[in-house]
Design a protein around this motif. Structure first.
Motif, PDB file in Angstrom:
ATOM      1  N   SER A   9       6.583  31.493   2.764  1.00 33.40           N
ATOM      2  CA  SER A   9       7.257  32.453   3.633  1.00 33.40           C
ATOM      3  C   SER A   9       8.676  32.008   3.955  1.00 33.40           C
ATOM      4  O   SER A   9       9.011  30.825   3.919  1.00 33.40           O
ATOM      5  N   ILE A  10       9.493  32.981   4.337  1.00 29.40           N
ATOM      6  CA  ILE A  10      10.884  32.692   4.698  1.00 29.40           C
ATOM      7  C   ILE A  10      10.944  31.776   5.919  1.00 29.40           C
ATOM      8  O   ILE A  10      11.769  30.856   5.984  1.00 29.40           O
ATOM      9  N   GLY A  11      10.064  31.992   6.890  1.00 35.33           N
ATOM     10  CA  GLY A  11      10.062  31.133   8.070  1.00 35.33           C
ATOM     11  C   GLY A  11       9.814  29.680   7.718  1.00 35.33           C
ATOM     12  O   GLY A  11      10.483  28.775   8.235  1.00 35.33           O
ATOM     13  N   GLY A  12       8.867  29.437   6.827  1.00 34.51           N
ATOM     14  CA  GLY A  12       8.605  28.075   6.371  1.00 34.51           C
ATOM     15  C   GLY A  12       9.767  27.511   5.577  1.00 34.51           C
ATOM     16  O   GLY A  12      10.111  26.330   5.695  1.00 34.51           O
ATOM     17  N   ASN A  13      10.396  28.355   4.752  1.00 34.14           N
ATOM     18  CA  ASN A  13      11.579  27.923   3.996  1.00 34.14           C
ATOM     19  C   ASN A  13      12.704  27.499   4.930  1.00 34.14           C
ATOM     20  O   ASN A  13      13.399  26.510   4.687  1.00 34.14           O
ATOM     21  N   VAL A  14      12.884  28.255   6.022  1.00 34.59           N
ATOM     22  CA  VAL A  14      13.908  27.918   7.009  1.00 34.59           C
ATOM     23  C   VAL A  14      13.574  26.581   7.673  1.00 34.59           C
ATOM     24  O   VAL A  14      14.433  25.709   7.832  1.00 34.59           O
ATOM     25  N   ALA A  15      12.310  26.397   8.037  1.00 34.25           N
ATOM     26  CA  ALA A  15      11.903  25.163   8.717  1.00 34.25           C
ATOM     27  C   ALA A  15      12.179  23.934   7.865  1.00 34.25           C
ATOM     28  O   ALA A  15      12.635  22.900   8.359  1.00 34.25           O
ATOM     29  N   ASP A  60      17.251  34.943  15.111  1.00 37.58           N
ATOM     30  CA  ASP A  60      16.767  35.007  16.481  1.00 37.58           C
ATOM     31  C   ASP A  60      15.725  33.909  16.619  1.00 37.58           C
ATOM     32  O   ASP A  60      14.806  33.808  15.794  1.00 37.58           O
ATOM     33  N   VAL A  61      15.864  33.076  17.644  1.00 44.43           N
ATOM     34  CA  VAL A  61      14.987  31.918  17.826  1.00 44.43           C
ATOM     35  C   VAL A  61      14.388  31.932  19.227  1.00 44.43           C
ATOM     36  O   VAL A  61      15.113  32.076  20.220  1.00 44.43           O
ATOM     37  N   VAL A  62      13.062  31.792  19.289  1.00 41.38           N
ATOM     38  CA  VAL A  62      12.373  31.618  20.560  1.00 41.38           C
ATOM     39  C   VAL A  62      12.312  30.123  20.850  1.00 41.38           C
ATOM     40  O   VAL A  62      11.719  29.353  20.080  1.00 41.38           O
ATOM     41  N   LEU A  63      12.937  29.722  21.956  1.00 39.39           N
ATOM     42  CA  LEU A  63      12.928  28.310  22.343  1.00 39.39           C
ATOM     43  C   LEU A  63      11.618  27.957  23.033  1.00 39.39           C
ATOM     44  O   LEU A  63      10.801  28.829  23.338  1.00 39.39           O
ATOM     45  N   SER A  64      11.432  26.693  23.323  1.00 36.30           N
ATOM     46  CA  SER A  64      10.129  26.224  23.821  1.00 36.30           C
ATOM     47  C   SER A  64       9.811  26.692  25.238  1.00 36.30           C
ATOM     48  O   SER A  64       8.688  26.534  25.695  1.00 36.30           O
ATOM     49  N   ASP A  65      10.786  27.284  25.946  1.00 39.56           N
ATOM     50  CA  ASP A  65      10.500  27.864  27.257  1.00 39.56           C
ATOM     51  C   ASP A  65      10.287  29.371  27.186  1.00 39.56           C
ATOM     52  O   ASP A  65      10.128  30.039  28.211  1.00 39.56           O
ATOM     53  N   GLY A  66      10.304  29.924  25.963  1.00 33.85           N
ATOM     54  CA  GLY A  66      10.093  31.348  25.776  1.00 33.85           C
ATOM     55  C   GLY A  66      11.361  32.178  25.778  1.00 33.85           C
ATOM     56  O   GLY A  66      11.310  33.394  25.559  1.00 33.85           O
ATOM     57  N   ILE A  92      11.060  28.590  17.332  1.00 34.33           N
ATOM     58  CA  ILE A  92      10.443  29.458  16.325  1.00 34.33           C
ATOM     59  C   ILE A  92      11.408  30.576  15.958  1.00 34.33           C
ATOM     60  O   ILE A  92      11.801  31.384  16.814  1.00 34.33           O
ATOM     61  N   ALA A  93      11.808  30.647  14.698  1.00 35.43           N
ATOM     62  CA  ALA A  93      12.653  31.745  14.220  1.00 35.43           C
ATOM     63  C   ALA A  93      11.795  32.994  14.033  1.00 35.43           C
ATOM     64  O   ALA A  93      10.760  32.942  13.371  1.00 35.43           O
ATOM     65  N   THR A  94      12.215  34.098  14.640  1.00 35.63           N
ATOM     66  CA  THR A  94      11.435  35.344  14.546  1.00 35.63           C
ATOM     67  C   THR A  94      12.179  36.451  13.804  1.00 35.63           C
ATOM     68  O   THR A  94      11.601  37.488  13.517  1.00 35.63           O
ATOM     69  N   ARG A  95      13.444  36.224  13.498  1.00 38.84           N
ATOM     70  CA  ARG A  95      14.246  37.195  12.740  1.00 38.84           C
ATOM     71  C   ARG A  95      15.316  36.405  12.013  1.00 38.84           C
ATOM     72  O   ARG A  95      16.006  35.588  12.619  1.00 38.84           O
ATOM     73  N   VAL A  96      15.430  36.637  10.698  1.00 40.19           N
ATOM     74  CA  VAL A  96      16.333  35.822   9.885  1.00 40.19           C
ATOM     75  C   VAL A  96      17.223  36.735   9.048  1.00 40.19           C
ATOM     76  O   VAL A  96      16.731  37.653   8.376  1.00 40.19           O
TER      77      VAL A  96
END
Length: 485
Positions: free
Chosen positions: A142-148, A170-176, A206-210
């Motif tokens: 997946s693209i998300g894994g490729n980004v990671a 778009d990235v969700v940080l650890s505080d939401g 966590i990247a949710t939109r790339v």
């Protein structure tokens, strides 16, 4: 960090719906590892959000309850980057698999992280474009894994790694909270936080939109197969091709073991030889014809006893099918194997391949080599049988020694697979303390509570571990009686 309780599970269920949370022990075992099966941890639960808002909502609960979480894509990683944390969550992004926007005039595609790599090219190829990063698992990763992991692939020699093709996220940080890193333009003012995030292995959020950059398909593509008696000759040809000022789309190398495995697995029409080069050249037709002739001459001058060009798209596809199947094909030669992905300067290829051959002989274990020769990204596969006492340990020791050689030659312990869980103990062999301190400062800026994939990359908790702040050496360390790893 707190363990999950039933009340928190119910909160997650209320946000996601009953079919988007996995708690059954048998089903959870599906998620206990990624492509590296040596390490296994069963998570407390697996969540499958379908939107950025749902990711934010569950991460906010994790932050409130101090619950560690690991984002997971397709689970094809090879370093244990998606290994769960005990009593923690796996946040699977498999349901976030929509291509949100295709902007051909600006050569941009916006996707969710669960989109499969090859699906991007499938969407834009009718318009004459493709997505360049092409790891061997591109049909399933997946693209998300490729980004990671900052995934690479055969054609990254010319076109660059994932980081070259990710413009914004778009990235969700650890505080939401939700932040936007980068954008649709090629460069944005300020720090390159998108560049920091790509390759951070899920430790920053966590990247949710790339937003991806796509590339125009070349007018002509030709793939050359050059057979050599030994890998050292093939390696010398690689350096000679680059020294001649050529920049092929890809230069891949396979040794005899890798060739045998690929032929057995997918009936690739490869010559049986000690070292095989796959050289792909693309661009305007006249230029490609000239480059193919030059590459042919260079290979022959460096000892190639057979050089041929794949005839037609079908044969070219079979050539690459064999190369991309090589890892999985090793199962035909050995019940178990360890794959590494150290990096060395191209000019060190002949000497390092000879050294690997000698280490293989000394250990009494076979090592297959199939790798991105153009950028010096080795993929040695150490073959062993864990049913034979001592072989697994010997294989691990040999694989680690190969990485140490990469460091000694001025290279790296990873080129595209990431550090993850497997190689974190090696990071302190590559970097000095000030380097590790700086990396941890960056990590803490994104994730002060150390909740996002907390056990990966670094060999020990630092700065934002149990006691935030600059690390204070233990008296035993200061006296020289103990050592940190």
């Amino acid at each position: 960090m707190n363990a999950l309780d039933s009340a928190t599970i119910q909160e997650f269920r209320a946000i996601l719906g009953g079919d988007a949370i996995v708690t059954d022990v048998t089903e959870l075992k599906t998620y206990d590892c990624d492509g590296l099966t040596n390490f296994r941890v069963v998570p407390r639960a697996v969540l499958l959000p379908a939107s950025t808002e749902q990711v934010q909502a569950v991460v906010r609960i994790c932050h409130r309850e101090r619950i560690p979480f690991v984002a997971r894509g397709a689970g094809t990683g090879l370093s244990g980057g998606a290994l769960p944390v005990a009593n923690g969550l796996v946040i699977s992004l498999a349901r976030m698999n929509r291509i949100l926007e295709v902007d051909i005039p600006n050569a941009r595609v916006t996707v969710e992280p669960g989109v499969i790599n090859l699906d991007v090219t499938a969407r834009v190829s009718p318009q004459g474009y493709f997505y360049a990063p092409d790891p061997s698992s591109q049909s399933v990763c997946s693209i998300g894994g490729n980004v990671a992991e900052n995934a690479g692939g055969a054609h990254c020699l010319k076109y660059g790694f994932t980081t070259t093709h990710v413009l914004g996220m778009d990235v969700v940080l650890s505080d939401g909270s939700l932040v936007r890193l980068g954008g649709k333009t090629l460069d944005t003012p300020g720090y390159d936080l998108a560049g920091v995030f790509v390759g951070s292995e899920g430790t920053l959020g966590i990247a949710t939109r790339v937003i991806l950059r796509i590339v125009k398909m070349p007018e002509n593509v030709q793939t050359l197969l050059a057979a050599f008696t030994h890998t050292t000759e093939a390696a010398q040809a690689v350096s000679a091709i680059i020294a001649a000022g050529m920049l092929p789309a890809a230069i891949e190398m396979m040794d005899n073991l890798a060739i045998q495995a690929a032929i057995a697995a997918v009936h690739a029409d490869y010559p049986i030889c000690g070292g095989l080069l796959l050289v792909e050249l693309d661009g305007p037709a006249d230029e490609v014809d000239l480059l193919v002739a030059q590459a042919d001459e260079i290979c022959r001058r460096n000892g190639a006893w057979s050089v041929r060009t794949a005839q037609g798209e079908a044969e070219r596809a079979l050539v690459w099918k064999g190369r991309k199947a090589a890892f999985a094909a090793m199962g035909r030669l050995s019940p178990n194997y360890i794959v590494q992905d150290g990096v060395i300067p191209r000019t060190a290829l002949p000497a390092v391949l000879m050294e690997i051959e000698e280490l293989s002989r000394q250990a009494g274990l076979r090592v297959a080599n199939v790798f991105h020769a153009g950028d010096g990204n080795l993929h040695p596969l150490v073959l062993y049988d864990r049913r034979i006492a001592g072989q697994e340990h010997a294989a691990e020791k040999l694989a680690e020694r190969i990485l140490e050689i990469c460091i000694e030659k001025g290279g790296s312990i990873t080129g595209e697979h990431g550090v993850g869980e497997e190689k974190k103990h090696m990071l302190s062999k590559m970097y000095a303390e000030p380097d590790l301190e700086t990396m941890q400062l960056v990590r803490c800026a994104f994730d002060p509570l150390h909740l996002s994939n907390p056990t990966k990359i670094f060999p020990r908790p630092r700065l934002c571990g149990e006691q935030p702040g600059v690390y204070k050496p233990h008296p035993l360390e200061q006296s020289g009686l103990a050592e940190r790893f």
